[in-house]
Design a protein around this motif. Structure first.
Motif, PDB file in Angstrom:
ATOM      1  N   HIS A 139      -4.128  10.978 -12.979  1.00  0.00           N
ATOM      2  CA  HIS A 139      -4.930   9.970 -13.662  1.00  0.00           C
ATOM      3  C   HIS A 139      -4.108   8.694 -13.886  1.00  0.00           C
ATOM      4  N   SER A 140      -2.856   8.863 -14.300  1.00  0.00           N
ATOM      5  CA  SER A 140      -1.986   7.709 -14.528  1.00  0.00           C
ATOM      6  C   SER A 140      -1.698   6.966 -13.225  1.00  0.00           C
ATOM      7  N   PHE A 141      -1.447   7.727 -12.141  1.00  0.00           N
ATOM      8  CA  PHE A 141      -1.192   7.091 -10.849  1.00  0.00           C
ATOM      9  C   PHE A 141      -2.387   6.246 -10.408  1.00  0.00           C
ATOM     10  N   ARG A 142      -3.590   6.755 -10.615  1.00  0.00           N
ATOM     11  CA  ARG A 142      -4.782   6.027 -10.201  1.00  0.00           C
ATOM     12  C   ARG A 142      -4.955   4.738 -11.008  1.00  0.00           C
ATOM     13  N   TRP A 143      -4.731   4.820 -12.312  1.00  0.00           N
ATOM     14  CA  TRP A 143      -4.814   3.616 -13.127  1.00  0.00           C
ATOM     15  C   TRP A 143      -3.730   2.614 -12.716  1.00  0.00           C
ATOM     16  N   GLY A 144      -2.514   3.125 -12.470  1.00  0.00           N
ATOM     17  CA  GLY A 144      -1.425   2.238 -12.073  1.00  0.00           C
ATOM     18  C   GLY A 144      -1.723   1.503 -10.782  1.00  0.00           C
ATOM     19  N   MET A 145      -2.239   2.225  -9.778  1.00  0.00           N
ATOM     20  CA  MET A 145      -2.562   1.585  -8.507  1.00  0.00           C
ATOM     21  C   MET A 145      -3.718   0.604  -8.666  1.00  0.00           C
ATOM     22  N   GLY A 146      -4.681   0.974  -9.509  1.00  0.00           N
ATOM     23  CA  GLY A 146      -5.805   0.074  -9.744  1.00  0.00           C
ATOM     24  C   GLY A 146      -5.374  -1.243 -10.366  1.00  0.00           C
ATOM     25  N   TRP A 147      -4.477  -1.177 -11.357  1.00  0.00           N
ATOM     26  CA  TRP A 147      -3.989  -2.410 -11.986  1.00  0.00           C
ATOM     27  C   TRP A 147      -3.099  -3.202 -11.044  1.00  0.00           C
ATOM     28  N   PHE A 148      -2.346  -2.502 -10.195  1.00  0.00           N
ATOM     29  CA  PHE A 148      -1.526  -3.213  -9.216  1.00  0.00           C
ATOM     30  C   PHE A 148      -2.401  -4.018  -8.267  1.00  0.00           C
ATOM     31  N   TRP A 197      -6.500   2.418  -0.327  1.00  0.00           N
ATOM     32  CA  TRP A 197      -7.050   1.389  -1.214  1.00  0.00           C
ATOM     33  C   TRP A 197      -6.414   0.048  -0.913  1.00  0.00           C
ATOM     34  N   TYR A 198      -5.113   0.014  -0.813  1.00  0.00           N
ATOM     35  CA  TYR A 198      -4.381  -1.233  -0.584  1.00  0.00           C
ATOM     36  C   TYR A 198      -4.794  -1.855   0.746  1.00  0.00           C
ATOM     37  N   TRP A 199      -4.927  -1.024   1.775  1.00  0.00           N
ATOM     38  CA  TRP A 199      -5.291  -1.548   3.097  1.00  0.00           C
ATOM     39  C   TRP A 199      -6.697  -2.136   3.084  1.00  0.00           C
ATOM     40  N   HIS A 200      -7.632  -1.484   2.424  1.00  0.00           N
ATOM     41  CA  HIS A 200      -8.987  -2.031   2.355  1.00  0.00           C
ATOM     42  C   HIS A 200      -9.008  -3.325   1.549  1.00  0.00           C
ATOM     43  N   PHE A 201      -8.163  -3.429   0.524  1.00  0.00           N
ATOM     44  CA  PHE A 201      -8.033  -4.690  -0.217  1.00  0.00           C
ATOM     45  C   PHE A 201      -7.550  -5.803   0.712  1.00  0.00           C
ATOM     46  N   VAL A 202      -6.552  -5.500   1.548  1.00  0.00           N
ATOM     47  CA  VAL A 202      -6.035  -6.491   2.497  1.00  0.00           C
ATOM     48  C   VAL A 202      -7.139  -6.920   3.465  1.00  0.00           C
ATOM     49  N   ASP A 203      -7.971  -5.984   3.899  1.00  0.00           N
ATOM     50  CA  ASP A 203      -9.091  -6.312   4.788  1.00  0.00           C
ATOM     51  C   ASP A 203     -10.055  -7.294   4.127  1.00  0.00           C
ATOM     52  N   ARG A 237       4.941  16.005   8.504  1.00  0.00           N
ATOM     53  CA  ARG A 237       5.690  17.038   7.790  1.00  0.00           C
ATOM     54  C   ARG A 237       4.791  18.022   7.056  1.00  0.00           C
ATOM     55  N   GLY A 238       3.490  17.850   7.238  1.00  0.00           N
ATOM     56  CA  GLY A 238       2.563  18.790   6.619  1.00  0.00           C
ATOM     57  C   GLY A 238       2.174  18.460   5.198  1.00  0.00           C
ATOM     58  N   HIS A 239       2.492  17.240   4.738  1.00  0.00           N
ATOM     59  CA  HIS A 239       2.110  16.857   3.381  1.00  0.00           C
ATOM     60  C   HIS A 239       0.610  16.575   3.308  1.00  0.00           C
ATOM     61  N   PHE A 240       0.083  16.593   2.118  1.00  0.00           N
ATOM     62  CA  PHE A 240      -1.303  16.268   1.787  1.00  0.00           C
ATOM     63  C   PHE A 240      -2.252  17.431   2.118  1.00  0.00           C
ATOM     64  N   SER A 241      -3.248  17.555   1.294  1.00  0.00           N
ATOM     65  CA  SER A 241      -4.336  18.499   1.504  1.00  0.00           C
ATOM     66  C   SER A 241      -5.620  17.833   1.059  1.00  0.00           C
ATOM     67  N   ALA A 242      -6.742  18.491   1.293  1.00  0.00           N
ATOM     68  CA  ALA A 242      -8.028  17.900   0.906  1.00  0.00           C
ATOM     69  C   ALA A 242      -8.117  17.694  -0.596  1.00  0.00           C
ATOM     70  N   GLU A 243      -7.378  18.502  -1.365  1.00  0.00           N
ATOM     71  CA  GLU A 243      -7.436  18.416  -2.827  1.00  0.00           C
ATOM     72  C   GLU A 243      -6.371  17.487  -3.402  1.00  0.00           C
ATOM     73  N   HIS A 244      -5.206  17.375  -2.750  1.00  0.00           N
ATOM     74  CA  HIS A 244      -4.093  16.609  -3.291  1.00  0.00           C
ATOM     75  C   HIS A 244      -3.567  15.643  -2.224  1.00  0.00           C
ATOM     76  N   HIS A 245      -3.959  14.379  -2.340  1.00  0.00           N
ATOM     77  CA  HIS A 245      -3.508  13.388  -1.355  1.00  0.00           C
ATOM     78  C   HIS A 245      -3.589  11.971  -1.920  1.00  0.00           C
ATOM     79  N   PHE A 246      -3.246  11.795  -3.199  1.00  0.00           N
ATOM     80  CA  PHE A 246      -3.450  10.471  -3.777  1.00  0.00           C
ATOM     81  C   PHE A 246      -2.550   9.412  -3.135  1.00  0.00           C
ATOM     82  N   ALA A 247      -1.335   9.780  -2.696  1.00  0.00           N
ATOM     83  CA  ALA A 247      -0.474   8.787  -2.054  1.00  0.00           C
ATOM     84  C   ALA A 247      -1.184   8.172  -0.843  1.00  0.00           C
ATOM     85  N   PHE A 248      -1.817   9.023  -0.045  1.00  0.00           N
ATOM     86  CA  PHE A 248      -2.593   8.523   1.097  1.00  0.00           C
ATOM     87  C   PHE A 248      -3.744   7.655   0.603  1.00  0.00           C
TER      88      PHE A 248
END
Length: 285
Positions: free
Chosen positions: A80-89, A266-272, A250-261
């Motif tokens: 939740h904190s990561f999402r708010w942080g990225m949103g404010w960034f 989000w950032y790329w769509h903002f740039v678009d 390297r096998g990181h990320f899953s359907a449930e846990h992938h907020f870094a991706f």
């Protein structure tokens, strides 16, 4: 009890050296830039040192976060904190570009017509209130404005396509198709770097064949400031997505846990979106 623990637990990392390392990097960058602008010895060395320390900080700090995530130390509240942080960034980036678009609006809609009215004819008798400006203080050599329907239109298509391939990659991640994720994300990265390559060619064409530079009055300054800062953001986004692609291998990320991706997407769509606005108001109108 486990569900309650995950909801109330919040991971607090150990004290980190990376903030002070980042401060040192910014100091070296600022000092190096000041020395370089004033043609003082060791200026470029300071810039190089600052960039090197900055890269070390970024890889080290984000590496720590990745290792903490893979160790299972993050739960629902951290996400939740990561999402708010990225949103404010991203909101801060919106305000950053809003300032430059505001400057373009002021110059083009308010300042230029004002300087061209009858009251200012005595001060600037040869001034022509048209956009792009071809006459006025500071414009010593003629130049041509950049057209919209050549390379800029191609770059617009490239960025829109990259947004589509990134969304396709995200669908692959959610559906468990690692191949779709890998191909879509790789295509997005390639399209991003293709955009940057074509923009460098556009800059070369503008400076050597159109006579367009930062010295070309208000048009030249606003053109290069907006497109240049956007290009820097495209480079940052492409680097972020490249790191995501390496993590996928390297096998990181899953359907449930992938907020870094998700954050990089989000950032790329903002740039678009910023490019679409830029294309309309800088190139087209």
């Amino acid at each position: 009890m486990m569900e309650h623990s995950e909801q109330t637990h919040y991971f607090v990392p150990d004290p980190s050296r990376w903030p002070i390392v980042g401060s040192l990097a910014l100091f070296c960058l600022g000092l190096g830039a000041a020395l370089t602008v004033n043609s003082v010895a060791f200026g470029k060395l300071g810039l190089l040192l600052g960039f090197g320390i900055l890269l070390w900080m970024l890889f080290g700090w984000f590496g720590d976060v990745i290792r903490e995530s893979l160790a299972g130390r993050y739960h629902g509240r951290e996400d939740h904190s990561f999402r708010w942080g990225m949103g404010w960034f991203i909101f801060s980036e919106v305000m950053f570009f809003a300032a430059f678009f505001g400057a373009l609006y002021y110059v083009r809609v308010i300042s230029v017509p004002e300087l061209g009215n009858d009251m200012h004819k005595l001060l600037y008798p040869d001034f022509s209130a048209s956009w792009p400006l071809q006459t006025g203080p500071g414009i010593n050599t003629p130049y041509q404005a950049m057209g919209a329907w050549g390379l800029p239109a191609i770059n617009t298509l490239i960025l829109l396509s990259s947004g589509a391939t990134l969304t396709w990659a995200h669908w692959g991640l959610l559906s468990g198709s690692r191949r779709q994720l890998t191909v879509g994300l790789g295509a997005t990265v390639l399209l991003g770097f293709l955009f940057l390559g074509l923009q460098l060619y556009e800059y070369s064409h503008a400076m050597h064949e159109l006579g367009l530079s930062l010295a070309a009055g208000a048009y030249g300054m606003t053109f290069f400031m907006l497109t240049g800062f956007h290009g820097m953001h495209v480079l940052l986004g492409a680097i972020m997505l490249s790191v995501m692609w390496l993590r996928v291998q390297r096998g990181h990320f899953s359907a449930e846990h992938h907020f870094a991706f998700e954050a990089a997407a989000w950032y790329w769509h903002f740039v678009d979106v910023v490019w679409l606005i830029l294309f309309v108001f800088v190139y087209w109108l």
